[in-house]
Design a protein around this motif. Structure first.
Motif, PDB file in Angstrom:
ATOM      1  N   ILE A  64       0.811  -1.224   0.000  1.00 10.60           N
ATOM      2  CA  ILE A  64       0.000   0.000   0.000  1.00 10.60           C
ATOM      3  C   ILE A  64       0.845   1.276   0.000  1.00 10.60           C
ATOM      4  CG2 ILE A  64      -1.981  -1.144   1.035  1.00 10.60           C
ATOM      5  CD1 ILE A  64      -1.197   0.085   3.711  1.00 10.60           C
ATOM      6  N   SER A  65       2.164   1.116  -0.013  1.00 10.01           N
ATOM      7  CA  SER A  65       3.077   2.249  -0.191  1.00 10.01           C
ATOM      8  C   SER A  65       4.422   1.692  -0.637  1.00 10.01           C
ATOM      9  CB  SER A  65       3.241   3.045   1.110  1.00 10.01           C
ATOM     10  OG  SER A  65       3.886   2.257   2.100  1.00 10.01           O
ATOM     11  N   ASN A  66       5.268   2.545  -1.177  1.00 11.14           N
ATOM     12  CA  ASN A  66       6.612   2.090  -1.544  1.00 11.14           C
ATOM     13  C   ASN A  66       7.437   1.762  -0.307  1.00 11.14           C
ATOM     14  OD1 ASN A  66       6.458   2.173  -4.381  1.00 11.14           O
ATOM     15  ND2 ASN A  66       6.666   4.394  -4.363  1.00 11.14           N
ATOM     16  N   THR A  67       7.162   2.446   0.797  1.00 11.17           N
ATOM     17  CA  THR A  67       7.823   2.110   2.056  1.00 11.17           C
ATOM     18  C   THR A  67       7.529   0.667   2.436  1.00 11.17           C
ATOM     19  OG1 THR A  67       7.621   4.402   2.803  1.00 11.17           O
ATOM     20  CG2 THR A  67       8.030   2.734   4.495  1.00 11.17           C
ATOM     21  N   CYS A  68       6.258   0.285   2.326  1.00  7.95           N
ATOM     22  CA  CYS A  68       5.855  -1.092   2.615  1.00  7.95           C
ATOM     23  C   CYS A  68       6.521  -2.068   1.635  1.00  7.95           C
ATOM     24  CB  CYS A  68       4.333  -1.188   2.541  1.00  7.95           C
ATOM     25  SG  CYS A  68       3.666  -2.831   2.890  1.00  7.95           S
ATOM     26  N   LYS A  69       6.536  -1.714   0.356  1.00  8.87           N
ATOM     27  CA  LYS A  69       7.169  -2.566  -0.656  1.00  8.87           C
ATOM     28  C   LYS A  69       8.639  -2.809  -0.324  1.00  8.87           C
ATOM     29  CE  LYS A  69       8.304  -2.825  -5.586  1.00  8.87           C
ATOM     30  NZ  LYS A  69       8.057  -2.253  -6.935  1.00  8.87           N
TER      31      LYS A  69
ATOM     32  N   LEU B 128       4.838   4.301  13.041  1.00 13.74           N
ATOM     33  CA  LEU B 128       4.788   3.281  11.989  1.00 13.74           C
ATOM     34  C   LEU B 128       3.412   3.245  11.355  1.00 13.74           C
ATOM     35  CD1 LEU B 128       5.697   0.637  10.494  1.00 13.74           C
ATOM     36  CD2 LEU B 128       4.895  -0.594  12.502  1.00 13.74           C
ATOM     37  N   GLU B 129       3.351   3.331  10.033  1.00 18.77           N
ATOM     38  CA  GLU B 129       2.112   3.157   9.287  1.00 18.77           C
ATOM     39  C   GLU B 129       2.420   2.427   7.993  1.00 18.77           C
ATOM     40  OE1 GLU B 129      -0.961   3.982  10.260  1.00 18.77           O
ATOM     41  OE2 GLU B 129      -0.223   4.887  12.115  1.00 18.77           O
ATOM     42  N   GLY B 130       1.471   1.620   7.547  1.00 21.25           N
ATOM     43  CA  GLY B 130       1.570   1.099   6.194  1.00 21.25           C
ATOM     44  C   GLY B 130       1.158   2.168   5.197  1.00 21.25           C
ATOM     45  N   PHE B 131       0.233   3.035   5.649  1.00 25.00           N
ATOM     46  CA  PHE B 131      -0.271   4.099   4.776  1.00 25.00           C
ATOM     47  C   PHE B 131      -0.686   5.331   5.586  1.00 25.00           C
ATOM     48  CE2 PHE B 131      -3.536   6.365   2.413  1.00 25.00           C
ATOM     49  CZ  PHE B 131      -2.936   6.524   1.186  1.00 25.00           C
ATOM     50  N   GLY B 132      -1.708   5.201   6.445  1.00 25.16           N
ATOM     51  CA  GLY B 132      -2.148   6.326   7.273  1.00 25.16           C
ATOM     52  C   GLY B 132      -3.353   7.054   6.703  1.00 25.16           C
ATOM     53  N   PHE B 133      -4.542   6.440   6.779  1.00 24.13           N
ATOM     54  CA  PHE B 133      -5.772   7.054   6.273  1.00 24.13           C
ATOM     55  C   PHE B 133      -6.041   8.448   6.847  1.00 24.13           C
ATOM     56  CE2 PHE B 133      -7.660   3.015   4.578  1.00 24.13           C
ATOM     57  CZ  PHE B 133      -8.077   3.547   3.360  1.00 24.13           C
ATOM     58  N   PRO B 134      -5.816   8.701   8.154  1.00 23.97           N
ATOM     59  CA  PRO B 134      -6.135  10.031   8.693  1.00 23.97           C
ATOM     60  C   PRO B 134      -5.430  11.173   7.966  1.00 23.97           C
ATOM     61  CG  PRO B 134      -5.899   8.485  10.493  1.00 23.97           C
ATOM     62  CD  PRO B 134      -5.469   7.755   9.251  1.00 23.97           C
ATOM     63  N   LEU B 135      -4.278  10.906   7.357  1.00 24.03           N
ATOM     64  CA  LEU B 135      -3.603  11.948   6.589  1.00 24.03           C
ATOM     65  C   LEU B 135      -4.485  12.421   5.440  1.00 24.03           C
ATOM     66  CD1 LEU B 135      -0.020  10.380   6.352  1.00 24.03           C
ATOM     67  CD2 LEU B 135      -0.846  12.050   8.034  1.00 24.03           C
ATOM     68  N   LEU B 136      -5.103  11.463   4.728  1.00 24.21           N
ATOM     69  CA  LEU B 136      -5.986  11.819   3.615  1.00 24.21           C
ATOM     70  C   LEU B 136      -7.234  12.523   4.109  1.00 24.21           C
ATOM     71  CD1 LEU B 136      -6.047   8.739   1.197  1.00 24.21           C
ATOM     72  CD2 LEU B 136      -4.420  10.615   1.301  1.00 24.21           C
ATOM     73  N   GLU B 137      -7.786  12.018   5.214  1.00 17.77           N
ATOM     74  CA  GLU B 137      -9.015  12.600   5.747  1.00 17.77           C
ATOM     75  C   GLU B 137      -8.805  14.061   6.135  1.00 17.77           C
ATOM     76  OE1 GLU B 137     -10.912   8.468   7.563  1.00 17.77           O
ATOM     77  OE2 GLU B 137      -9.543   9.663   8.783  1.00 17.77           O
TER      78      GLU B 137
ATOM     79  N   ALA C 275       4.870  12.516  11.674  1.00 17.40           N
ATOM     80  CA  ALA C 275       6.275  12.180  11.929  1.00 17.40           C
ATOM     81  C   ALA C 275       7.024  11.978  10.618  1.00 17.40           C
ATOM     82  CB  ALA C 275       6.361  10.926  12.794  1.00 17.40           C
ATOM     83  N   ASN C 276       8.273  12.359  10.613  1.00 18.86           N
ATOM     84  CA  ASN C 276       9.105  12.240   9.416  1.00 18.86           C
ATOM     85  C   ASN C 276       9.760  10.860   9.361  1.00 18.86           C
ATOM     86  OD1 ASN C 276      10.296  13.087   7.057  1.00 18.86           O
ATOM     87  ND2 ASN C 276      11.964  14.180   8.053  1.00 18.86           N
ATOM     88  N   VAL C 277       8.918   9.828   9.468  1.00 19.47           N
ATOM     89  CA  VAL C 277       9.380   8.440   9.465  1.00 19.47           C
ATOM     90  C   VAL C 277       8.376   7.584   8.710  1.00 19.47           C
ATOM     91  CG1 VAL C 277      10.606   8.627  11.681  1.00 19.47           C
ATOM     92  CG2 VAL C 277       8.204   7.937  11.661  1.00 19.47           C
TER      93      VAL C 277
ATOM     94  N   ALA D 282       2.195  12.207   2.619  1.00 14.27           N
ATOM     95  CA  ALA D 282       1.842  13.610   2.832  1.00 14.27           C
ATOM     96  C   ALA D 282       2.690  14.572   2.011  1.00 14.27           C
ATOM     97  CB  ALA D 282       1.962  13.952   4.318  1.00 14.27           C
ATOM     98  N   GLU D 283       3.889  14.147   1.608  1.00 14.73           N
ATOM     99  CA  GLU D 283       4.807  14.995   0.844  1.00 14.73           C
ATOM    100  C   GLU D 283       4.936  16.385   1.491  1.00 14.73           C
ATOM    101  OE1 GLU D 283       3.648  14.719  -3.288  1.00 14.73           O
ATOM    102  OE2 GLU D 283       4.618  12.787  -3.491  1.00 14.73           O
ATOM    103  N   ASP D 284       4.663  17.449   0.727  1.00 13.43           N
ATOM    104  CA  ASP D 284       4.875  18.791   1.278  1.00 13.43           C
ATOM    105  C   ASP D 284       3.608  19.381   1.900  1.00 13.43           C
ATOM    106  OD1 ASP D 284       3.419  19.189  -1.000  1.00 13.43           O
ATOM    107  OD2 ASP D 284       4.690  20.759  -1.829  1.00 13.43           O
TER     108      ASP D 284
END
Length: 340
Positions: free
Chosen positions: A141-146, A279-288, A299-301, A308-310
């Motif tokens: 669900i993200s490149n971090t996860c991949k 730690l998140e695989g994605f983080g839905f609240p960011l989109l909300e 967090a920058n991790v 979230a990018e910028d």
């Protein structure tokens, strides 16, 4: 094609992966001509309205893992599927002639064992490796996860596709000012007068820094309340006790589980979202929060900078509550257009 999906989480959970499954079903209902067989070991408490191409196969078999490894393969064979998609980590035993696809949401059982339950750590360490070998395709669900799948499970990157979570989180109907006012008055706050956290309070969500950062913000003159929309995990009970013993306890509003309507009101009337997760695989609240056009502090991790990018303020030291307080004051001082 005839495609099977394990939707068992919708018998018990409507957050995280449960929301991912629900949203996927809504999308497939409108955008696919395939035939779907939906499997669950227990009766469902929530499922979207689906057309005649969807067939429910619901057993009454407590113990999801045992059902997954014993009953589900028989169901798959009987329904003569072309493909089976497991949106929740662990594939059943392979059925001849059926393609297997699995979604992996994070590698917490390998990379962050202290933030995952003992049961999940044991289950995932035993079965994620075999699952990846059985899978014809793995969805991250993200490149971090991949990247973590490649690192910890030694899977070829070519076998993994990154498909971001995505959905319009709320409908287009405007938030009713009177309904908002009444609800916020009921819980003890008002529009723009609170900081919001959405999710289960747990060590993985950086609960100690979240609460201590809020206390620091208050000690330095901040006036807004803190709304915690979600339950407390067992490992966060000491944090709950810390809140109750604090001089600011009446200003920390602990709501527990909330409805979709209540969540929409909370987002659209909040001053900002606090999401200092480790730690998140994605983080839905960011989109909300982005859809509600309120500032995000995260967090920058993990995957947060990727998602979230910028469009967020970041904590560079996730162990420092004072930095969270700094970011809150920074967001409060922003002009409206920058906030949006």
């Amino acid at each position: 094609m005839k495609i099977g999906i394990d939707i068992s989480l919708l018998s018990s959970q409507y957050d995280g992966i449960g929301v991912y499954i629900y949203n996927s079903l809504e999308y497939l209902n409108k955008n696919s001509e395939d035939e779907f067989y939906l499997y669950s070991n227990l009766p469902l408490f929530r499922v979207p309205e689906l057309n005649e191409r969807f067939h429910l196969r619901v057993d009454n078999r407590p113990g999801h893992l045992v059902w997954l490894l014993t009953v589900l393969p028989k169901r798959i064979a009987k329904d003569q599927l072309d493909a089976f998609w497991q949106p929740n980590f662990i594939l059943p035993f392979r059925v001849k002639g059926v393609k297997n696809v699995v979604t992996i949401h994070d590698l917490s059982a390998y990379a962050y064992t202290e933030f995952s339950s003992t049961k999940a750590n044991i289950t995932h360490r035993l079965l994620l490796g075999p699952t990846c070998k059985k899978a014809d395709k793995i969805l991250a669900i993200s490149n971090t996860c991949k990247n973590e799948i490649v690192k910890y499970l030694k899977v070829s990157p070519e076998k993994i596709a990154t498909i971001y979570n995505g959905k319009k989180m709320f409908d287009d109907a405007p938030v009713d000012p009177e309904e908002s006012r009444a609800y916020l008055e009921k819980i003890g706050t008002a529009k723009g007068e609170y900081l919001l956290f959405v999710g289960t309070m747990s060590p993985r969500k950086n609960d100690v820094v979240l609460v201590n950062g809020y206390f620091d913000y208050r000690r330095r003159g901040g006036m807004k309340k803190l709304v915690l929309a979600g339950s407390f995990a067992e490992k966060s009970m000491p944090v709950k006790e810390m809140i109750e013993a604090s001089e600011y306890s009446k200003d920390v509003l602990r709501l527990g589980f909330i409805s979709d309507e209540e969540k929409k009101i909370l987002y659209y009337n909040a001053a900002m979202l606090l999401y200092p997760s480790r730690l998140e695989g994605f983080g839905f609240p960011l989109l909300e929060a982005m859809q509600a056009q309120i500032p995000v502090i995260t967090a920058n991790v993990s995957c947060m900078p990727e998602i979230a990018e910028d469009a967020a303020l970041y904590l560079n030291n996730i162990d420092d509550p004072s930095e969270l307080a700094d970011r809150i004051f920074e967001a409060e001082a922003m002009p409206d257009e920058q906030r949006k």
